[in-house]
Design an enzyme around this catalytic site. Structure first.
Site, PDB file in Angstrom:
ATOM      1  N   GLU A 120       0.818  -1.216   0.000  1.00  0.00           N
ATOM      2  CA  GLU A 120       0.000   0.000   0.000  1.00  0.00           C
ATOM      3  C   GLU A 120       0.856   1.273   0.000  1.00  0.00           C
ATOM      4  OE1 GLU A 120      -4.096  -1.583   2.121  1.00  0.00           O
ATOM      5  OE2 GLU A 120      -2.644  -0.502   3.358  1.00  0.00           O
ATOM      6  N   GLU A 169      -6.794  -7.539  -1.092  1.00  0.00           N
ATOM      7  CA  GLU A 169      -7.326  -7.351   0.257  1.00  0.00           C
ATOM      8  C   GLU A 169      -8.769  -6.866   0.181  1.00  0.00           C
ATOM      9  OE1 GLU A 169      -5.265  -4.943   3.111  1.00  0.00           O
ATOM     10  OE2 GLU A 169      -3.287  -5.622   2.468  1.00  0.00           O
TER      11      GLU A 169
END
Length: 675
Positions: free
Chosen positions: A144, A300
């Site tokens: 991320e 995710e």
């Protein structure tokens, strides 16, 4: 291979005797892939150069023995405490000069050569040790990027920024010209005088801010590329990716896509936002489009509640299944969760997991296992693709520039405006690609530019050529205003698009908060808000005008024939029903048809196809059961035998029978193919 299914696996949080149970339960849940090692740096390197991979060897060996593939993380997302203690210069600083300390995660300056050197050294160890390991299916670099440290403003970053500027502009004179530094006595005599746009008494130079956003994205990508180079050298042929975030302003997904073997996304839909599936649709289409329709990976999502919103609502029965199938319907070849086993401590202990605190006798685990069984029943879907006749344009540089200081209105929100234009297409069941304006557009019947505030002369020429050749184009307000340096295009707004659109914008009239105006024009009659413009026609016609307010009688919507095509312009934000009516007409004129005409409200239809067949996905995002008429006789191929619907009962399931209509329960899913 089929659709990959699983989640983040963090065995370092648990005693080793738990690992055998994990493998047993993963098999019961039909897990086929896990992402492992994301936050393992401190465990594998407890001190500088002190390597301890024995425990991780056992983890990977166990997964390989269970037939579970691993998306192996490079472990560099969160530096261990010893690194920042030995090298505090790696810690990031905000625009206010305040240092960001360890204790969370992502506490590193992206430009830090010390951080990068230690990260690359770790990746060398990982790639050397696990090259050829039977569990290794792909690499997951970092995690991320830009989630917490979006930009750093420290002296290390300042030095790196000056290097970046020298490469971009070559001379300080060119920099001064690009940044319009004659304004406010900002002219630089040397690159060494330039600082990051730190906290200042008033608005920092907008061109400087824009370039610093570009630099920040490049600095993050340089971290990724440094690790990627090691992996390509030591494990050639193993795919490499990283997990991007939805509508994530610091990271230009289109720029990153060229360096990723597969696009990968983390997406957390909000159960308390009734229409969040539309935002999901936009982001999923962007992921699919970024690499020309290639299937992408959902790395995710949450099985139920997250831990980081002000109010963390659980996903009601059937929602996790529905939203997972939505990702697959829109091109995902992997559906993974954060995380496998719910943590007992740490900041994310109340974030849901595939295996909750309550164990296997929970609704969440039952739903997860049922979904895994469904995906395993349809391996042939993997690798199939979708096509779209409509392209929605999105550009990170325009986004960055649009939301800087000193605009006619601070209420212009790039993401919201994009969704305003995407929603009518989604609700009509029209497939959509989301592309930057630099991509080839001729293969699309209709192109929509929601808001291209920053538009280069070259991209404007490409849009004009597209319409001249017969394309249909819709452009919305405040587009084509500035160049790549945030300098206004001379010649009257929107100078590079005036000939194409057949109009001139004399003045911007942003609307005050809560105020709306009326637009009238036969079918195009309704309310509008946020923005308006004083438009002078220069060859275009006006199907709709403002019928009240300061611009009463002035054009609100225009249409201009240009070559063989047509260019529409929207000088305000139309209410959803009015926007739907307009785009329905425009796409009909362009010959764009929905996947399935006459869809009930709340039902999404999508198609994936490949050598093995054509698959129609029907997803009911509504709260009541609906019946959907099919285009002909089709075979129901979703062969799952259980699962939980919105009403707590078993949803409509596939039987392999041939049907002409489908009844979808609330949050129900159907997958069909040709009979």
């Amino acid at each position: 291979m089929g659709i990959r299914f699983g989640g983040d696996y963090n065995p370092e949080q648990w005693p080793e005797e738990v690992w055998a149970e994990d493998l047993k339960l993963m098999k019961a849940a039909h897990v086929t892939m896990v992402t492992a090692g994301i936050f393992s740096w401190a465990k594998v390197e407890p001190g500088p150069g002190e390597w301890d991979f024995g425990w991780f060897d056992r983890v990977l060996d166990g997964l390989a023995g269970a037939g579970i593939a691993v998306c192996l993380a490079t472990m560099t997302a969160s530096p261990p405490p010893w690194l920042s203690r030995a090298h505090p210069e790696i810690l990031p600083e905000g625009p206010d000069g305040q240092r960001r300390w360890p204790g969370g995660r992502q506490h590193y300056c992206p430009s830090s050569p010390v951080y990068r050197a230690h990260a690359v050294r770790l990746v060398e160890q990982l790639a050397t040790r696990y090259a050829g390991h039977p569990a290794l299916a792909m690499w997951h670099v970092g995690n991320e990027y830009g989630c917490h440290t979006r930009q750093c403003f420290c002296d290390v970053s300042a030095q790196d920024f000056r290097r970046w500027l020298r490469e971009r502009y070559e001379t300080v004179g060119a920099l001064n010209d690009a940044w319009s530094t004659a304004f406010w006595s900002q002219t630089y005599g040397d690159f060494d005088e330039v600082l990051p746009p730190r906290a200042a008494p008033t608005f920092p130079n907008p061109a400087q801010q824009l370039d610093y956003l570009r630099f920040g994205d490049d600095a993050l990508r340089a971290c990724y590329l440094a690790e990627k180079a090691v992996l390509e050298r030591l494990t050639p042929g193993v795919p490499i990716t990283t997990n991007l975030m939805p509508q994530h302003k610091p990271v230009d997904a289109f720029a990153w896509s060229a360096h990723m073997d597969a696009m990968a996304l983390d997406f957390y839909q909000d159960p308390y936002t009734p229409d969040d599936h539309i935002r999901a649709g936009y982001v999923f289409d962007l992921m699919r489009s970024a690499r020309s329709g290639q299937p992408w990976l959902l790395l995710e999502q949450a099985p139920s509640a997250v831990n980081w919103r002000p109010r963390n609502g659980p996903k009601p029965p059937g929602a996790m299944r529905l939203w997972s199938w939505q990702a697959v319907a829109q091109g995902a070849d992997a559906v993974l969760f954060f995380q496998w086993r719910q943590s007992l401590g740490g900041a994310e202990k109340f974030h849901s997991a595939m295996l909750p605190h309550g164990g296997t006798q929970t609704r969440i685990f039952r739903e997860v296992a049922a979904l895994g069984r469904e995906f395993s029943s349809l391996p042939e879907i993997a690798g199939t693709r979708s096509r779209a006749d409509v392209a929605l344009l999105a550009d990170w540089h325009s986004w960055w520039a649009l939301e800087l200081d000193s605009k006619p209105s601070t209420a212009l929100d790039h993401s919201r405006i994009a969704l305003d234009h995407y929603r009518p297409l989604f609700e009509a069941g029209v497939p959509c690609a989301v592309l930057p304006p630099q991509r080839e557009l001729s293969g699309h019947r209709l192109v929509i530019a929601p808001n291209l505030y920053l538009l280069t002369a070259r991209d404007a020429e490409r849009l004009a050529a597209y319409v001249w050749g017969g394309g249909q184009l819709v452009v919305s307000f405040f587009s084509g205003i500035v160049d790549e340096h945030d300098r206004v295009h001379p010649g009257g707004y929107p100078a590079p698009l005036r000939e194409l659109l057949g109009l001139r914008v004399a003045e911007f009239w942003p609307l005050d908060a809560g105020r709306s105006v009326t637009v009238g024009g036969g079918r195009y009659t309704g309310r509008a808000d946020l923005w308006s413009e004083e438009i002078d026609l220069e060859g275009a016609e006006a199907p709709a005008h403002f019928t009240d307010g300061d611009l009463v009688g002035r054009p609100a919507v225009t249409r201009h024939t240009y070559g063989k095509g047509t260019a529409w312009y929207l000088g305000t934000r139309l209410e959803p029903a009015l926007m739907r009516a307009l785009l329905d007409d425009v796409r009909a004129a362009a010959g764009v048809t929905p996947v399935l005409p006459g869809l009930p409200a709340g039902v999404q239809a999508a198609v994936r196809e490949g050598p093995g067949g054509r698959y129609l996905f029907l997803l009911n995002h509504g709260a009541t059961a609906v019946q959907v008429e099919l285009p002909g006789r089709m075979r129901d191929v979703l062969g799952a035998e259980d699962g939980v619907g919105a009403d707590g009962e078993t949803p409509r399931v596939g039987t392999g029978e041939v049907v002409e209509r489908v009844t979808l329960a609330a949050r129900g899913v159907a997958v069909l193919t040709e009979a």
